[in-house]
Structures are given as C-alpha cells and as structure tokens.
Scaffold this motif. Structure first.
Motif, PDB file in Angstrom:
ATOM      1  N   SER A   1      46.252  -9.891  14.655  1.00  0.00           N
ATOM      2  CA  SER A   1      46.435  -8.477  14.321  1.00  0.00           C
ATOM      3  C   SER A   1      47.848  -8.233  13.811  1.00  0.00           C
ATOM      4  O   SER A   1      48.787  -8.945  14.193  1.00  0.00           O
ATOM      5  CB  SER A   1      46.196  -7.597  15.553  1.00  0.00           C
ATOM      6  N   MET A   2      47.973  -7.207  12.976  1.00  0.00           N
ATOM      7  CA  MET A   2      49.282  -6.886  12.401  1.00  0.00           C
ATOM      8  C   MET A   2      49.586  -5.417  12.639  1.00  0.00           C
ATOM      9  O   MET A   2      48.748  -4.556  12.385  1.00  0.00           O
ATOM     10  CB  MET A   2      49.255  -7.162  10.899  1.00  0.00           C
ATOM     11  N   LEU A   3      50.778  -5.144  13.128  1.00  0.00           N
ATOM     12  CA  LEU A   3      51.208  -3.766  13.366  1.00  0.00           C
ATOM     13  C   LEU A   3      52.375  -3.445  12.440  1.00  0.00           C
ATOM     14  O   LEU A   3      53.392  -4.151  12.449  1.00  0.00           O
ATOM     15  CB  LEU A   3      51.643  -3.587  14.823  1.00  0.00           C
ATOM     16  N   SER A   4      52.255  -2.398  11.654  1.00  0.00           N
ATOM     17  CA  SER A   4      53.348  -1.938  10.780  1.00  0.00           C
ATOM     18  C   SER A   4      53.743  -0.549  11.249  1.00  0.00           C
ATOM     19  O   SER A   4      52.905   0.360  11.241  1.00  0.00           O
ATOM     20  CB  SER A   4      52.878  -1.840   9.329  1.00  0.00           C
TER      21      SER A   4
ATOM     22  N   ILE B   1      55.780   2.903  10.917  1.00  0.00           N
ATOM     23  CA  ILE B   1      56.419   3.750   9.908  1.00  0.00           C
ATOM     24  C   ILE B   1      57.396   4.724  10.579  1.00  0.00           C
ATOM     25  O   ILE B   1      58.489   4.957  10.115  1.00  0.00           O
ATOM     26  CB  ILE B   1      55.342   4.520   9.117  1.00  0.00           C
ATOM     27  N   ASP B   2      56.991   5.264  11.713  1.00  0.00           N
ATOM     28  CA  ASP B   2      57.837   6.239  12.408  1.00  0.00           C
ATOM     29  C   ASP B   2      57.653   6.065  13.919  1.00  0.00           C
ATOM     30  O   ASP B   2      56.534   5.817  14.381  1.00  0.00           O
ATOM     31  CB  ASP B   2      57.401   7.648  11.984  1.00  0.00           C
ATOM     32  N   GLY B   3      58.738   6.177  14.668  1.00  0.00           N
ATOM     33  CA  GLY B   3      58.678   6.046  16.126  1.00  0.00           C
ATOM     34  C   GLY B   3      58.680   4.591  16.556  1.00  0.00           C
ATOM     35  O   GLY B   3      58.739   3.683  15.735  1.00  0.00           O
ATOM     36  N   VAL B   4      58.634   4.389  17.859  1.00  0.00           N
ATOM     37  CA  VAL B   4      58.605   3.031  18.416  1.00  0.00           C
ATOM     38  C   VAL B   4      57.248   2.825  19.069  1.00  0.00           C
ATOM     39  O   VAL B   4      56.803   3.656  19.856  1.00  0.00           O
ATOM     40  CB  VAL B   4      59.742   2.826  19.445  1.00  0.00           C
ATOM     41  N   VAL B   5      56.602   1.717  18.723  1.00  0.00           N
ATOM     42  CA  VAL B   5      55.236   1.480  19.190  1.00  0.00           C
ATOM     43  C   VAL B   5      55.192   0.228  20.060  1.00  0.00           C
ATOM     44  O   VAL B   5      55.470  -0.872  19.576  1.00  0.00           O
ATOM     45  CB  VAL B   5      54.272   1.318  17.984  1.00  0.00           C
ATOM     46  N   PRO B   6      54.866   0.370  21.355  1.00  0.00           N
ATOM     47  CA  PRO B   6      54.701  -0.828  22.196  1.00  0.00           C
ATOM     48  C   PRO B   6      53.474  -1.616  21.730  1.00  0.00           C
ATOM     49  O   PRO B   6      52.399  -1.048  21.562  1.00  0.00           O
ATOM     50  CB  PRO B   6      54.480  -0.249  23.591  1.00  0.00           C
ATOM     51  N   PHE B   7      53.665  -2.908  21.539  1.00  0.00           N
ATOM     52  CA  PHE B   7      52.612  -3.775  21.004  1.00  0.00           C
ATOM     53  C   PHE B   7      52.375  -4.860  22.045  1.00  0.00           C
ATOM     54  O   PHE B   7      53.232  -5.723  22.267  1.00  0.00           O
ATOM     55  CB  PHE B   7      53.118  -4.374  19.685  1.00  0.00           C
TER      56      PHE B   7
ATOM     57  N   SER C   1      59.825   0.767  10.201  1.00  0.00           N
ATOM     58  CA  SER C   1      60.073  -0.087   9.040  1.00  0.00           C
ATOM     59  C   SER C   1      60.056  -1.572   9.380  1.00  0.00           C
ATOM     60  O   SER C   1      60.747  -2.376   8.749  1.00  0.00           O
ATOM     61  CB  SER C   1      61.416   0.272   8.370  1.00  0.00           C
ATOM     62  N   THR C   2      59.297  -1.909  10.404  1.00  0.00           N
ATOM     63  CA  THR C   2      59.133  -3.328  10.734  1.00  0.00           C
ATOM     64  C   THR C   2      57.657  -3.623  10.961  1.00  0.00           C
ATOM     65  O   THR C   2      56.856  -2.718  11.174  1.00  0.00           O
ATOM     66  CB  THR C   2      59.925  -3.739  11.994  1.00  0.00           C
ATOM     67  N   VAL C   3      57.361  -4.916  10.936  1.00  0.00           N
ATOM     68  CA  VAL C   3      55.992  -5.367  11.138  1.00  0.00           C
ATOM     69  C   VAL C   3      55.999  -6.517  12.147  1.00  0.00           C
ATOM     70  O   VAL C   3      56.949  -7.299  12.193  1.00  0.00           O
ATOM     71  CB  VAL C   3      55.356  -5.795   9.781  1.00  0.00           C
ATOM     72  N   SER C   4      54.957  -6.554  12.972  1.00  0.00           N
ATOM     73  CA  SER C   4      54.845  -7.630  13.957  1.00  0.00           C
ATOM     74  C   SER C   4      53.395  -8.094  13.993  1.00  0.00           C
ATOM     75  O   SER C   4      52.475  -7.317  13.725  1.00  0.00           O
ATOM     76  CB  SER C   4      55.282  -7.128  15.334  1.00  0.00           C
TER      77      SER C   4
ATOM     78  N   LEU D   1      60.006  -4.397   6.729  1.00  0.00           N
ATOM     79  CA  LEU D   1      58.979  -4.218   5.697  1.00  0.00           C
ATOM     80  C   LEU D   1      59.005  -2.772   5.241  1.00  0.00           C
ATOM     81  O   LEU D   1      59.297  -1.876   6.031  1.00  0.00           O
ATOM     82  CB  LEU D   1      57.587  -4.550   6.265  1.00  0.00           C
ATOM     83  N   ASP D   2      58.693  -2.568   3.960  1.00  0.00           N
ATOM     84  CA  ASP D   2      58.588  -1.200   3.455  1.00  0.00           C
ATOM     85  C   ASP D   2      57.219  -0.660   3.908  1.00  0.00           C
ATOM     86  O   ASP D   2      56.237  -0.692   3.168  1.00  0.00           O
ATOM     87  CB  ASP D   2      58.718  -1.197   1.920  1.00  0.00           C
ATOM     88  N   THR D   3      57.186  -0.185   5.137  1.00  0.00           N
ATOM     89  CA  THR D   3      55.901   0.211   5.725  1.00  0.00           C
ATOM     90  C   THR D   3      55.352   1.483   5.092  1.00  0.00           C
ATOM     91  O   THR D   3      54.145   1.686   5.071  1.00  0.00           O
ATOM     92  CB  THR D   3      56.061   0.406   7.241  1.00  0.00           C
ATOM     93  N   LYS D   4      56.247   2.316   4.586  1.00  0.00           N
ATOM     94  CA  LYS D   4      55.768   3.552   3.946  1.00  0.00           C
ATOM     95  C   LYS D   4      54.944   3.214   2.705  1.00  0.00           C
ATOM     96  O   LYS D   4      53.912   3.814   2.439  1.00  0.00           O
ATOM     97  CB  LYS D   4      56.950   4.441   3.564  1.00  0.00           C
TER      98      LYS D   4
END
Lengths: 431, 333
Positions: A167-170, A172-178, A190-193, A207-210
């Motif tokens: 799975s890939m998480l990108s 765009i805004d805020g912090v997302v626990p993965f 603006s990052t991907v994991s 990454l340019d997530t937008k």
C-alpha cells in the motif's frame, strides 16, 4: 444495545411497576428512531458510474451528480473508467479513483464513540476532512491510515493498494499515522510512504502529492459548482410518471451562433406563458438547470382544465410551510378529487437517473414557489452545448375521491409526447 | 555528629511518616485489587459472555457483547481484556473484565470465527471464515493493521510457543496453514482432515487440533511443520485441554460433541491412545483446564451449562447454567 446485566441486582417488587412504566414512557419516543438506519454519507458525483452494493445485496448506481444515500456495510466500487466522490456525514470528502473498491465500516469504543472506517480492497482513495471532522481510518490489506483531526486542523491524503499487494500513502495536508502489524509511523505533508506486508512502513519520501491528487479536481469542481449554485437543486429528480425528450430543433434556431441557457429559458418561458402557465420555478441540476411548472388540474385526456379551475387545488393542511389561517381553513375543507400534473423541463448533459423516491403531491404544489424566480446570471451566458438535452419529466397525480390523499399516477395513461401536446407546449415551441 | 534536638526531631518524623502514608495510599489508589479466577463462556445464541466465579461457581455477570453470535474468546495475559468474536456481526468485541462491559466493537470480516492473541498480546488475530482471511487487530488502537489470506474457511488459530508461527485451520481446505509471523506469509499447508476447527498449543509446544467433521485428532510439530500424530477418538472432536489424572499427564481432554463424551488421551505422538472416556452432558464443545491441571471446565452447547470435573477422579463437581449455546469456555488465572 443493553448494558451489562448484573444478576445479583434485583429491584424491589413495590417499585417495579413504577420503574417499568417510567422506562416504557422514556423509551416510547425513542422506539421509532431506534428502528431507523442512520446514513453514513452520500455519494455526490460520479464521472462514469459508482456502484453501491448495500449489505442486503441490493445494488444502486450513481451516474453524474446526485445524492445516493450510503449506509454502514455498503461496498462502493468504480470501474476502470469511472471515478466518484462521496461526502461523509461529518463533511469529509472521499474520492474514488478508477477501479477502486472500498467498504464502509465503523469501530465503536466506549467513551470515543464511532470511528468511521473505509476498508480499501483495491484502487485509490482520496480523503479530505473538514476542520470539525470525526476520526476516520482507511484500512488496506497491509496497513491502516488514520485521519485524526487536531483542533482546527485538516487532513488530506491519498491511499492506494498496489499491484504487488503493498500500500502507498501520499499525504497532502496534516500528519497521518500509517500503521502496519510491525509499527506505526507519522507521515507528514508532501511525502509518501509504502506499507509492505511483513514490514513497518517505509521512510517517507518527498513527493508533489498535490499534483498526484489532481484527478480529484474534476470531481470536486462539479461538487463546488452545485454548492455554489444560487438555485435550489432538483437532483436527482423524484420518480416520474413518464417523460419525453424535447427535440433539439424546437429549442435552438439553427444559426451558427450557440444558443445560451438564457435564450433557452426565455424561449421556454414564452412557450409556457402562451399556454397559460405562470412563471416557472428554476432549479439547479448538474451542468444545467430545470424549470418546473405549477401544479395544474387536468382532464383524463391530459388536457388542462379551464383557467378558473386549472390552478385551484387544495393541499393537505400539514404541508403548509408557514401558518396562515386562511390557507389553513381552506385546506381543512378537504381536497377535491381529480387528476393533476407538474412538468419539469431539465436541461443537462448528465443522464437522468431518478432517486426512486415517489413525489408527494402536497410537496409538488410548492415546487414553483420554492424554486428561483428567474435563471441567475451565472447561468445566462453558458451555451446549450451539443451534449445537453432537454427532457420533460411528467409528474401526474390523482386524488381518487374527495378528501382522499393525493398519490402519484405511475405509469401515466399517456406518454410524454401526449402530455406535451395536450398541454400545447410542443405546439408553442413550433412542433 | 550533631543530633537534632528532640523537639524538632519528633515533628519531622511525624511529617515524614505522613508523607510515606500518603505515598502508600496513592499507590493503593493506582493499584487495583486483582480479579480472582473466573470462568468465561461465550454464548453464541445469547450474544453474551457469562462470567462465573471459578472457586464458588456462582455467577458474577452476563456481559452483552453488543454483537451477534458470540463464538470464541481470548483473554489477555493480565486478565484485564477479553476478546470475543461474533460470527453474525463479523466483529470482535473487546470486554473490560474489571468493569464487566464491552468497550469496543471492531469489524474484522465476514463470519469472524476465532481469535488468538499474539504471544506479546500486542495483536489479536481473528479468523474470518466468510472472507478466507485472518485480520490483525492492534490491541492498543483497535485498528485492523493487516489482513492475511490463509485459505478457505479459517476456523482455528494458535501460535507456536516462540510466536514465530501461527497455525490456521481451514475447513474448506481440510488443512492447517502455517503462517510465518515475521513475513505474514503462509509458508506451508498441512492436510489434516474433515472440518478442522479449534487449535490448541499443548504443554509440549505441539499444536493439537480436532477434525470436527470426523472422528480424529491430530498433532503438528512446529519443529518440522508436519503432522506427527493422529488418533481416532470418537464422533465430532471439538476442543482440547490438558490436565493431569493424579500422577499421569498431562493428558489431552477432547470434547466429543457427537458422542456426549470427553475422551482422555495419553502418550507421545506415535503412541497416542484413549485412556478413558468421561460421560458428559448434551453436546460438549468448549473445554478448559485450570493452570494446575486438576479441574476441567466443559461447556455444553445443547445443555446450556458448564460442567466442572475433577480430573483426578472424573467426579462432577458442579453444573453451572450459562447462556444459550456456550461454544468457548475459558478460565482466567
């Protein structure tokens, strides 16, 4: 849901009837609401088709903009050429990319209530929360991403299942626990994991997530256009008695210059006036507008009554939106038997799919007054593009006996063309 | 060395004593009284968990799982959390054993059947018979953080002693899948027989299971990941617990729901034999032994009761009514 039952606790016999009565009285008003199923959200827009399979196996489809109500356990899917947008009850937007399938679930915890969960089986979801959104999580086969809203903050991310099962998480805004089964990492904007089966999520990369989420813009555009519309919406329309597409040549003059929506509305209003109708009510529909005629009394052959009887229609007193003694007393006198009609002219390029909700005659009586009085300027200059169609939706009602409730006639004994001819609208348009 | 005068020393000592007392009281406040041994029974047709005092056999509470068809149970090592699968809801209920109430309800998958806690108790693995998967639930956040396709109709779950492997019985495959817990991948499938169901790790670290659609039990050795023994014990073997008969043991006590018996099995793999048969009530299914191995607790799914036996004498010590169709019985330490 009952709480823990302690076997040792026994109420005294003397107070049992009182307690039972009190509990019964307290419970009665809730009993009805307890049987209803709360909606989880609404599917708002589909470019192509959004298929919704409810937990009882019943299928519904949304094409274009609309309001398809969603419930716990629903499985939503888009095909390889479809995308869709849904809005959860707390205002969170969820975009479904091509070939995406997800299920609407929830987790309940004491003291925290429900956490909305989207179980993504395949494809890509885009999530954008509002500042007052409730917690939301997306589960994939190998990971879980959580949108936990800090005070005043917003979360926007995309999460995708990949062909290799990861799975890939990108973000765009805020912090997302993965989180995976091997730990959780906070992923910043603006990052991907990546989450890989059997491993912790990978170190976040820039990454340019937008840009990656650009596909959601078209979906959102339709939503924003609807939201910004200065007219009330008439979409999806209620179940019709019959319908008829108005030939394009009756609406446009054939010159090279494109017909504007303003010109179209003027032409249609003129035709309606010539046939005895008062000003129509204007409504917004996806990419266009609708004009609704006043509820009229018609003969069994679909021709209208003379003017002095055509518009005199009593309604249910309960339907009066604001109290007016005169109207109320009139309504109390009872409704006359007869056959009635409303015509809605819908101008849109979107396929018209009814919401399967039967129209209520007493509500139809108020459609014109509840609509806009004229086509707003924001619509006026828009062209009546080649893919737009004008469809007349016929709503026919009957009151079988004096004082009986009005009900929809479906199907009508006449087709759409017969209705339009009987109302002399086609003729007024030159047909 | 200078000594404080007595009129200063005494008040100081009193103050110090008070501070220590206050600290002690604070400690007591944070430290809750331990919960005594309890019997928990999952009542599938009542959607509840019965809680019974394991010493007096008196009922303590009936807990609403807030879900439907409560089937299996797993207890955290500290005894504070009880996890219950609910087949009808596809959800895992989390029960606070001190508050005696359900505190969370987590959707895992269709017809979620059995639950087992990883050895560190950080995750609850839940087998979803309708989805052919095992869901991994984080016991701290209650999030489903992973899903493993294990085979058709997973109905049993157990971990190896060192936690390196999980064993998942799959009714549809008539086999046990071995999952490497480091990679979360199925590394082997071991054919076992008709309708394999609950799995139990034995005192020797081997994995024991019954083929509930047949008459036999089997033993899997995690060292070789092979089936090292089978034994015909009687109709519809369901669950297995281990206890002693005096000096002899540990023996495997197998509920036979088709024979209304408990088969007592002794011996090493290769020389397994049925030592004796204990008459049971109607459709015995769930079985558990106390840590000392002197009592066995048997749930009867048709009799709606738990029978407590002395494993030394096979004497019936008590019959405790519970909810309807008790499937899983579990006893806390």
């Amino acid at each position: 849901m009952a709480s823990t039952r302690f076997d040792a606790h026994r109420p005294r016999v003397g107070i049992v009837p009182c307690v039972l009565l009190a509990v019964l009285l307290a419970w009665l008003p809730l009993a009805e609401s307890a049987t209803t199923t709360p909606a989880v959200g609404t599917a708002k827009n589909a470019i192509g088709t959004l298929l919704v399979i409810h937990s009882d196996g019943i299928e519904e489809r949304l094409r274009g903009q609309g309001t398809l109500v969603l419930y716990e356990g629903d499985v939503l899917s888009t095909s390889a050429d479809s995308r869709a947008l849904i809005e959860l009850r707390d205002g969170t937007w969820v975009g479904f990319d091509f070939a995406t399938r997800a299920r609407l679930l929830s987790r309940w915890e004491k003291g925290k209530g429900d956490t909305r969960i989207l179980r993504l089986e395949i494809g890509t979801l885009w999530i954008k929360t509002g500042s007052n959104a409730k917690p939301l999580e997306v589960e994939t086969p190998v990971a879980s991403a959580a949108a936990i809203i800090e005070s005043g903050g917003k979360i926007e991310f995309m999460i995708a299942t990949l062909d290799d099962g990861n799975s890939m998480l990108s973000v765009i805004d805020g912090v997302v626990p993965f989180g995976t089964a091997f730990g959780t990492c906070p992923i910043k904007p603006s990052t991907v994991s990546y989450a890989v089966q059997g491993k912790k999520c990978t170190k976040a990369e820039a990454l340019d997530t937008k840009r990656a989420a650009a596909w959601t813009a078209k979906l959102a555009k339709g939503r924003e256009a609807m939201a910004a519309a200065p007219l009330p919406t008439f979409w999806p329309p209620p179940d019709t008695s019959t319908h008829q597409v108005i030939p394009r040549e009756l609406l446009v003059d054939g010159s090279a210059k494109p017909t504007t929506l303003a010109a179209l509305a003027a032409k249609m209003e003129k035709a309606l006036n010539r046939t005895g109708y008062s000003s129509p009510g204007y409504y917004a529909v996806p990419g266009g507008f609708a004009m609704l005629t006043q509820l009229e009394r018609i003969h069994p052959d679909a021709t209208p009554f003379p003017a002095d009887q055509r518009w005199k229609i009593k309604v249910d007193p309960a339907s009066l939106s604001s109290f007016n003694l005169s109207a109320y007393l009139k309504a109390l006198l009872g409704k006359d038997a007869g056959v009635f009609r409303v015509i809605a002219f819908v101008f849109t390029a979107e396929p018209i799919v009814s919401d399967n909700v039967k129209p209520v005659m007493d509500e139809a009586k108020h459609w014109v007054e509840q609509g806009g009085k004229a086509l707003p300027g924001s619509y006026a200059a828009q062209p009546f593009s080649a893919d737009m169609v004008c469809t007349a939706l016929i709503y026919e009602f009957e009151i079988p006996t004096h004082g009986a409730p009005g009900r929809q006639r479906k199907p009508s004994e006449h087709n759409g063309q017969e209705h339009l001819r009987a109302a002399r609208i086609l003729q007024a348009l030159g047909g | 060395m200078r000594v404080l005068p007595l009129h200063l020393l005494v008040p100081l000592l009193i103050l110090a004593g008070c501070a220590e007392m206050a600290q002690f009281a604070d400690g007591l406040k944070g430290q809750q009284q331990p919960i005594g041994p309890r019997i928990y029974a999952a009542n599938e047709s009542s959607n509840t968990v019965s809680v019974i005092d394991a010493q007096t056999y008196k009922p303590i509470a009936t807990i609403d799982t807030k879900n439907v068809s409560t089937h299996d149970l797993a207890l955290s090592r500290d005894g504070s959390r009880l996890y219950a699968t609910n087949m009808g809801s596809g959800r895992l209920s989390v029960i606070d054993t001190r508050g005696l109430e359900t505190i969370a309800s987590i959707y895992t998958g269709k017809r979620c059947h059995v639950v087992a806690l990883t050895n560190d108790n950080h995750y609850a693995w839940v087998a979803n018979i309708g989805d052919n998967t095992v869901s991994i639930v984080d016991t701290a956040t209650y999030r489903v953080v992973g899903t493993i396709a294990t085979g058709k109709g997973p109905t049993g779950l157990a971990f190896s002693r060192d936690g390196s492997f999980a064993y998942v019985s799959n009714q549809g495959d008539k086999a046990v899948a071995v999952v490497d817990t480091a990679s979360l991948k199925v590394i082997k499938t071991i054919p076992v027989g008709d309708n394999p169901h609950f799995l139990t790790m034995g005192p020797d670290g081997r994995i024991w299971g019954g083929n509930s659609g047949g008459k036999d039990i089997y033993v899997i050795d995690p060292a070789t990941q092979t089936k090292v023994a089978t034994l015909e014990v009687g109709a519809n073997p369901q669950q297995i617990a281990f206890a002693y008969k005096g000096m002899v043991g540990p023996n495997a006590y197998v509920t036979l729901s088709g024979a209304d018996q408990i088969a007592v099995v002794s011996g090493e793999p290769g020389t397994l034999r049925v030592l004796e048969r204990i008459p049971a009530g109607a459709k015995p299914n769930g079985i558990w032994a106390n840590p000392e191995g002197t009592r066995i607790y048997v749930g009867h799914e048709a009799g709606n009761e738990i029978r407590v036996y002395d494993s030394g004498t096979n004497a019936l010590l008590s019959t405790v009514p519970v909810g309807k169709k008790p499937i899983r019985v579990l006893v806390s330490r």
